[in-house]
Structures are given as structure tokens and as C-alpha cells.
Design a protein around this motif. Structure first.
Motif, PDB file in Angstrom:
ATOM      1  N   MET A  88       0.810  -1.222   0.000  1.00  0.00           N
ATOM      2  CA  MET A  88       0.000   0.000   0.000  1.00  0.00           C
ATOM      3  C   MET A  88       0.839   1.265   0.000  1.00  0.00           C
ATOM      4  O   MET A  88       0.284   2.369   0.081  1.00  0.00           O
ATOM      5  CB  MET A  88      -0.956   0.014   1.194  1.00  0.00           C
ATOM      6  N   ALA A  89       2.156   1.138  -0.114  1.00  0.00           N
ATOM      7  CA  ALA A  89       3.014   2.325  -0.158  1.00  0.00           C
ATOM      8  C   ALA A  89       2.586   3.313  -1.239  1.00  0.00           C
ATOM      9  O   ALA A  89       2.601   4.533  -1.005  1.00  0.00           O
ATOM     10  CB  ALA A  89       4.475   1.913  -0.345  1.00  0.00           C
ATOM     11  N   PRO A  90       2.168   2.861  -2.452  1.00  0.00           N
ATOM     12  CA  PRO A  90       1.719   3.830  -3.458  1.00  0.00           C
ATOM     13  C   PRO A  90       0.480   4.619  -3.050  1.00  0.00           C
ATOM     14  O   PRO A  90       0.176   5.642  -3.659  1.00  0.00           O
ATOM     15  CB  PRO A  90       1.410   2.941  -4.676  1.00  0.00           C
ATOM     16  N   VAL A  91      -0.239   4.148  -2.025  1.00  0.00           N
ATOM     17  CA  VAL A  91      -1.406   4.887  -1.534  1.00  0.00           C
ATOM     18  C   VAL A  91      -1.017   5.821  -0.403  1.00  0.00           C
ATOM     19  O   VAL A  91      -1.306   7.025  -0.446  1.00  0.00           O
ATOM     20  CB  VAL A  91      -2.522   3.918  -1.069  1.00  0.00           C
ATOM     21  N   TRP A  92      -0.342   5.291   0.638  1.00  0.00           N
ATOM     22  CA  TRP A  92      -0.090   6.147   1.806  1.00  0.00           C
ATOM     23  C   TRP A  92       0.983   7.202   1.580  1.00  0.00           C
ATOM     24  O   TRP A  92       1.074   8.160   2.341  1.00  0.00           O
ATOM     25  CB  TRP A  92       0.182   5.331   3.068  1.00  0.00           C
ATOM     26  N   CYS A  93       1.805   7.049   0.514  1.00  0.00           N
ATOM     27  CA  CYS A  93       2.755   8.128   0.218  1.00  0.00           C
ATOM     28  C   CYS A  93       2.453   8.795  -1.128  1.00  0.00           C
ATOM     29  O   CYS A  93       3.300   9.490  -1.680  1.00  0.00           O
ATOM     30  CB  CYS A  93       4.190   7.587   0.243  1.00  0.00           C
ATOM     31  N   ALA A  94       1.235   8.576  -1.649  1.00  0.00           N
ATOM     32  CA  ALA A  94       0.888   9.086  -2.980  1.00  0.00           C
ATOM     33  C   ALA A  94       0.847  10.608  -3.010  1.00  0.00           C
ATOM     34  O   ALA A  94       0.496  11.268  -2.024  1.00  0.00           O
ATOM     35  CB  ALA A  94      -0.461   8.528  -3.411  1.00  0.00           C
ATOM     36  N   PRO A 152       4.372  20.037  -2.355  1.00  0.00           N
ATOM     37  CA  PRO A 152       5.189  19.603  -3.503  1.00  0.00           C
ATOM     38  C   PRO A 152       6.148  18.457  -3.170  1.00  0.00           C
ATOM     39  O   PRO A 152       6.451  17.637  -4.042  1.00  0.00           O
ATOM     40  CB  PRO A 152       5.951  20.885  -3.874  1.00  0.00           C
ATOM     41  N   TRP A 153       6.630  18.394  -1.908  1.00  0.00           N
ATOM     42  CA  TRP A 153       7.586  17.349  -1.566  1.00  0.00           C
ATOM     43  C   TRP A 153       6.975  15.952  -1.550  1.00  0.00           C
ATOM     44  O   TRP A 153       7.688  14.957  -1.526  1.00  0.00           O
ATOM     45  CB  TRP A 153       8.244  17.630  -0.214  1.00  0.00           C
ATOM     46  N   ARG A 154       5.633  15.873  -1.583  1.00  0.00           N
ATOM     47  CA  ARG A 154       4.999  14.542  -1.590  1.00  0.00           C
ATOM     48  C   ARG A 154       5.325  13.791  -2.872  1.00  0.00           C
ATOM     49  O   ARG A 154       5.397  12.555  -2.871  1.00  0.00           O
ATOM     50  CB  ARG A 154       3.486  14.659  -1.433  1.00  0.00           C
ATOM     51  N   ARG A 155       5.491  14.506  -3.980  1.00  0.00           N
ATOM     52  CA  ARG A 155       5.838  13.835  -5.236  1.00  0.00           C
ATOM     53  C   ARG A 155       7.199  13.160  -5.121  1.00  0.00           C
ATOM     54  O   ARG A 155       7.382  12.023  -5.563  1.00  0.00           O
ATOM     55  CB  ARG A 155       5.827  14.838  -6.394  1.00  0.00           C
ATOM     56  N   LEU A 156       8.143  13.857  -4.508  1.00  0.00           N
ATOM     57  CA  LEU A 156       9.460  13.256  -4.282  1.00  0.00           C
ATOM     58  C   LEU A 156       9.348  12.058  -3.341  1.00  0.00           C
ATOM     59  O   LEU A 156       9.990  11.021  -3.557  1.00  0.00           O
ATOM     60  CB  LEU A 156      10.412  14.305  -3.704  1.00  0.00           C
ATOM     61  N   LEU A 157       8.505  12.207  -2.302  1.00  0.00           N
ATOM     62  CA  LEU A 157       8.286  11.104  -1.371  1.00  0.00           C
ATOM     63  C   LEU A 157       7.721   9.882  -2.082  1.00  0.00           C
ATOM     64  O   LEU A 157       8.175   8.755  -1.873  1.00  0.00           O
ATOM     65  CB  LEU A 157       7.324  11.551  -0.261  1.00  0.00           C
ATOM     66  N   ALA A 158       6.728  10.115  -2.956  1.00  0.00           N
ATOM     67  CA  ALA A 158       6.105   9.005  -3.682  1.00  0.00           C
ATOM     68  C   ALA A 158       7.097   8.293  -4.591  1.00  0.00           C
ATOM     69  O   ALA A 158       7.021   7.075  -4.776  1.00  0.00           O
ATOM     70  CB  ALA A 158       4.926   9.526  -4.509  1.00  0.00           C
ATOM     71  N   GLU A 159       8.039   9.059  -5.162  1.00  0.00           N
ATOM     72  CA  GLU A 159       9.028   8.458  -6.046  1.00  0.00           C
ATOM     73  C   GLU A 159      10.110   7.699  -5.272  1.00  0.00           C
ATOM     74  O   GLU A 159      10.607   6.667  -5.730  1.00  0.00           O
ATOM     75  CB  GLU A 159       9.680   9.541  -6.911  1.00  0.00           C
ATOM     76  N   LEU A 160      10.460   8.214  -4.096  1.00  0.00           N
ATOM     77  CA  LEU A 160      11.593   7.644  -3.362  1.00  0.00           C
ATOM     78  C   LEU A 160      11.212   6.484  -2.448  1.00  0.00           C
ATOM     79  O   LEU A 160      11.994   5.533  -2.291  1.00  0.00           O
ATOM     80  CB  LEU A 160      12.274   8.738  -2.526  1.00  0.00           C
ATOM     81  N   VAL A 161      10.032   6.531  -1.829  1.00  0.00           N
ATOM     82  CA  VAL A 161       9.685   5.542  -0.807  1.00  0.00           C
ATOM     83  C   VAL A 161       9.775   4.100  -1.293  1.00  0.00           C
ATOM     84  O   VAL A 161      10.373   3.248  -0.613  1.00  0.00           O
ATOM     85  CB  VAL A 161       8.290   5.842  -0.213  1.00  0.00           C
ATOM     86  N   PRO A 162       9.201   3.746  -2.478  1.00  0.00           N
ATOM     87  CA  PRO A 162       9.308   2.345  -2.903  1.00  0.00           C
ATOM     88  C   PRO A 162      10.750   1.861  -3.005  1.00  0.00           C
ATOM     89  O   PRO A 162      11.074   0.742  -2.574  1.00  0.00           O
ATOM     90  CB  PRO A 162       8.612   2.343  -4.272  1.00  0.00           C
ATOM     91  N   TRP A 163      11.626   2.698  -3.555  1.00  0.00           N
ATOM     92  CA  TRP A 163      13.019   2.278  -3.722  1.00  0.00           C
ATOM     93  C   TRP A 163      13.776   2.322  -2.403  1.00  0.00           C
ATOM     94  O   TRP A 163      14.666   1.481  -2.166  1.00  0.00           O
ATOM     95  CB  TRP A 163      13.694   3.164  -4.768  1.00  0.00           C
ATOM     96  N   LEU A 164      13.435   3.262  -1.519  1.00  0.00           N
ATOM     97  CA  LEU A 164      14.035   3.256  -0.185  1.00  0.00           C
ATOM     98  C   LEU A 164      13.637   1.998   0.577  1.00  0.00           C
ATOM     99  O   LEU A 164      14.447   1.427   1.325  1.00  0.00           O
ATOM    100  CB  LEU A 164      13.603   4.499   0.593  1.00  0.00           C
ATOM    101  N   MET A 165      12.394   1.549   0.378  1.00  0.00           N
ATOM    102  CA  MET A 165      11.956   0.313   1.010  1.00  0.00           C
ATOM    103  C   MET A 165      12.728  -0.887   0.459  1.00  0.00           C
ATOM    104  O   MET A 165      13.083  -1.805   1.210  1.00  0.00           O
ATOM    105  CB  MET A 165      10.447   0.130   0.812  1.00  0.00           C
ATOM    106  N   MET A 166      12.988  -0.876  -0.843  1.00  0.00           N
ATOM    107  CA  MET A 166      13.780  -1.957  -1.438  1.00  0.00           C
ATOM    108  C   MET A 166      15.187  -1.976  -0.858  1.00  0.00           C
ATOM    109  O   MET A 166      15.731  -3.035  -0.498  1.00  0.00           O
ATOM    110  CB  MET A 166      13.845  -1.790  -2.959  1.00  0.00           C
ATOM    111  N   ILE A 167      15.801  -0.799  -0.762  1.00  0.00           N
ATOM    112  CA  ILE A 167      17.164  -0.710  -0.211  1.00  0.00           C
ATOM    113  C   ILE A 167      17.173  -1.150   1.246  1.00  0.00           C
ATOM    114  O   ILE A 167      18.046  -1.922   1.682  1.00  0.00           O
ATOM    115  CB  ILE A 167      17.704   0.723  -0.350  1.00  0.00           C
ATOM    116  N   ALA A 168      16.185  -0.670   2.016  1.00  0.00           N
ATOM    117  CA  ALA A 168      16.104  -1.052   3.431  1.00  0.00           C
ATOM    118  C   ALA A 168      15.892  -2.554   3.578  1.00  0.00           C
ATOM    119  O   ALA A 168      16.496  -3.202   4.453  1.00  0.00           O
ATOM    120  CB  ALA A 168      14.974  -0.287   4.111  1.00  0.00           C
TER     121      ALA A 168
END
Length: 441
Positions: free
Chosen positions: A274-280, A342-358
Motif C-alpha cells: 500500500m506504499a503507493p497509496v499512503w505516500c501518494a 510539492p515534496w509529496r511527489r518526491l516522497l512518492a518516487e523515493l519511498v518504494p526504492w528506499l523500502m527496497m534498499i532497506a
């Protein structure tokens, strides 16, 4: 036999009335054909509420509540005059499919069962005979989700040994839902209509002929419903984000919640997928909270109840693990509640990959600290996937999907599938540490 057939039909009818109560239903075929799954979700949710409140778990309470809800939904549909000739056609067709599948399954009982199957059936019998959460089942609730026991508890209420026809009926219903759902996904991804129809039908036909799928249809366990609800959740969530039809999120949220009732570690997967929803960034805060807040509150309520039941817990779910899972859901909801900036767009782009790295770093750290249990986990997963799991020709289907994903152009929001599936397998691998035992798929 009548009870074995009647119960799936009742679930389907109630589920259809529930899912079609929304005037903005995104797809008539999927909505009507998936009715039995929403009926099952409602049955288990109602059972959890009844059991948690200490109301006697009786046929009158369970079936009476279901009938009252069905009547209220029918009255709502009648007032809205939203039941047209097309709905009548789908109603008759979907009910006929469920009735035929249940009748055949009841007549030709090919049930497969294991120790886990018997345990979950017995937990269900305990719930029904003692009309509540008997102390004998408290610890077991920390090892198995409540879904299968709550469903099998209905067998006592309708006076049969166990529900043998329900699992094959779910399998048939899933194949029927698979076609319109895959068509919608393919069209939304940009595929021509003819290709969407052809690929969905070939995929369903191929899946139906694999040993792995047909075995799961007769195996009384949480495997089949877990896979169905997780697929529904991710696919409908992607459709909502891709097409802009937010009504798909109703199905997604309901599926994610039902998935948490199937597996005790499910909130881990819910937060990931659900990351694409809660950080959308393209969903407004109100829409994000409509998805996350009810889901989180429901999960918190159930896990809070579990904390009062499981005592010291088991190797799968201890009080500390339950609190950690609850904390993850709260954090995701708090992120969803952050204002639209505006920073939410950056959050939406980064969170999935940050989760992969983590996830990758966590996996390396766990392998470094507990190499033996991780080796046992890898061996158990490999043995299940390649030797003893009965996957057979299912691998051809998986390889074909992988080849298509590589060959075809990148689709919008592809990270829902790529990052989600990547993290899924990472979690399956490291869950050996969470469960303190090698984990098998």
C-alpha cells in the motif's frame, strides 16, 4: 449436501448486494462474479466482531446478522433504483456459476487436508461449540489467522462435519473474476482490447489446468484465499491509481483487511504493497485517509484483541511482534495524513526504492547475524518451489509473465508490481527470523 451448497450461495448473494451497493461500481463483471469473496469477508468480519464483544456465536446471531444486512442492502438498492436489466443478467449468471460449482464440489469431495487443515477446522469447531474464544484456542490464534477457523465454524452451525465445497467454489469464482480483472489491467496498461481479452482467457485456462492451482482449490488452508485477496488488493489498487476511478480502492481496502485476517504477519505486506497509496502525491489527503484510516483502525482493534488472548504468544506472533505490526500501520497512516505539498511527489518516487534498499540491507544484516536459520529458510523455500510444492506447469505461466514484463514497454506505476513483488520475496525470506522457523511459501 444442501447445506454445503446453500452456504456458498448465501455468501455470494450477500456479497453481491454489498459490492453492488455502490452506484459507481467500476466493473459489473468483476463486481458480480466476486460476490462470494465479499460475502466471506463479511462473514469473517462479523464473526470477529461477535466473538470479540462476547456475543454468543450461534446460528441465530451469525445468519441473522447476515440476513439483516442483505435486506438493508436490498432496500438501499431498491430506493436508488440502481438494479437494471444488466445487473439482473450478471446476478443470475454469477449465482448459477456458484451454485453449479458448489453442487459439483459437494457431490465429488476431493478434499486435501494436512495437520494445519485439521487444526484450523478444530479451532473453528471450538469457536462454534463454546460460542466464543475458548481458552483452548487462544494460543492457536497467534499461529493461524482467524479467517479459516471462522469460516469452518459455520460447519457446526449448519450441521456438517466441515465445509468441503467452499474451497473448490472459491477456486471457480476466482477463475471467473480473473478474466475481467486481467482484462481491465491489460487495457489500463495500454494493451489493445483483443490482446487483453485473449491473454486473460488463455491465462485463466492455463491456470485452471495446473496441478498447483487445482490442488489448492481442494486443500483446506489459508493459502488459496490469501493469494486471491492479495491479488485483488494489489490489482484493484493499481487500477484505481492508473485509471483515476477511486471506487476501485473500496475493493482494494476490503481485500487488504481480509488478508490481515488470513495471516498473522499480513500487516508487513499491507504496508509494503500500500506504499503507493499512503505516500501518494496524486491522491488527495482525504482519499488517502479514506483508505488507510479505516483499515488501520480495524487492524489495531483486532490485534489489540489478540494481545488480550494470546498471552505470551507463539514463535509466529508474540505480544512484541503484534505491537510492532500495529506500529507499522500507524506510521503508514500518519504519513498518509501529512498535508499535500510539492515534496509529496518526491516522497512518492523515493519511498518504494528506499523500502527496497532497506529490505536488502535488512536481509544482509539478518543473514550475517543468523546465517543458519536463513540457510534453512532458503532451502525450505527452494524445496517447496522446485520439488515438493507441486508447482509443475505453473512455472511456465510465471516464466511467460516474466518474459512479457521484460519484452513489453514500461507501464505507468510499474513499481507497484516490480517493487511490491521484490519486497514480497524479501519478506518471505526474512520471515524465518520473524517466525523463528524456516518459512515456506
Amino acid at each position: 449436501m444442501l447445506a454445503q451448497v446453500g452456504f456458498p450461495i448465501l455468501l455470494h448473494l450477500v456479497g453481491c448486494l454489498l459490492s453492488t451497493g455502490f452506484k459507481r461500481s467500476p466493473d459489473a463483471a468483476f463486481t458480480w462474479l466476486s460476490g462470494i469473496f465479499w460475502g466471506l469477508a463479511l462473514w469473517v468480519t462479523w464473526a470477529v466482531i461477535v466473538l470479540s464483544l462476547g456475543v454468543p456465536f450461534t446460528a441465530l446471531v451469525m445468519f441473522g446478522g447476515m440476513v439483516l444486512l442483505a435486506l438493508s442492502m436490498a432496500w438501499t438498492l431498491g430506493r436508488r433504483k440502481s438494479f437494471d436489466r444488466n445487473d439482473l443478467l450478471w446476478f443470475v449468471l454469477s449465482t448459477a456459476i456458484i451454485a453449479t460449482a458448489a453442487t459439483l464440489a459437494a457431490n465429488f469431495n476431493h478434499t486435501a487436508a494436512s495437520f494445519d487443515s485439521f487444526t484450523q477446522i478444530l479451532i473453528g469447531k471450538e469457536l462454534a461449540h463454546h460460542r466464543g474464544f475458548d481458552p483452548d484456542v487462544h494460543a492457536a490464534l497467534a499461529s493461524w489467522g482467524v479467517f479459516t477457523p471462522a469460516v469452518q465454524a459455520a460447519a457446526v452451525l449448519i450441521n456438517v462435519d466441515y465445509l468441503s465445497a467452499l474451497w473448490p467454489t472459491m477456486g471457480v469464482a476466482f477463475l471467473c473474476c480473473f478474466v475481467p480483472l486481467c482484462m481491465r489491467v491489460a487495457v489500463a496498461a495500454g494493451a489493445p482490447t483483443w490482446f487483453a481479452i485473449l491473454s486473460a482467457e488463455i491465462g485463466a485456462a492455463f491456470l485452471a489446468t495446473t496441478y498447483f492451482f487445482t490442488f489448492q482449490c481442494f486443500y483446506i488452508h489459508n493459502n488459496l484465499p490469501s493469494a486471491i485477496y492479495l491479488l485483488f488488493a494489489v490489482a484493484t489498487m493499481w487500477l484505481a491509481l492508473q485509471t483515476g476511478r477511486r471506487s476501485w480502492l473500496i475493493f482494494s481496502t476490503a481485500s487488504f483487511f481480509t488478508f490481515t485476517l488470513l495471516r498473522t504477519e499480513a500487516p508487513l505486506f499491507v504496508v509494503v504493497f500500500m506504499a503507493p497509496v499512503w505516500c501518494a502525491s496524486d491522491l488527495d489527503r482525504r482519499t488517502r485517509l479514506k483508505c488507510m484510516l479505516p483499515l488501520t483502525l480495524a487492524i489495531l482493534a483486532w490485534y489489540a484483541k489478540l494481545l488480550t488472548l494470546i498471552g505470551g504468544g507463539t514463535e509466529i506472533l508474540s505480544p512484541n511482534k503484534a505491537i510492532a505490526l500495529m506500529g507499522l500501520m500507524v506510521i503508514a497512516t500518519l504519513v498518509a495524513a501529512l498535508p499535500d505539498r510539492p515534496w509529496r511527489r518526491l516522497l512518492a518516487e523515493l519511498v518504494p526504492w528506499l523500502m527496497m534498499i532497506a529490505g536488502a540491507l535488512a536481509m544482509v544484516a539478518i543473514i550475517w547475524r543468523q546465517p543458519r536459520i536463513m540457510q534453512d529458510s532458503l532451502e525450505a523455500i527452494a524445496e517447496n518451489l522446485f520439488f515438493q510444492g507441486g508447482w509443475g506447469w505453473t512455472w511456465a505461466f510465471v516464466v511467460a509473465l516474466l518474459g512479457l514484463s521484460i519484452a513489453l514497454p514500461r507501464i505507468a506505476r510499474q513499481e507497484v508490481w516490480t517493487v511490491g513483488l521484490g519486497l514480497f520475496w524479501m519478506l518471505v525470506f526474512v520471515l524465518a527470523v520473524f517466525r523463528e522457523n524456516p518459512y515456506r511459501t
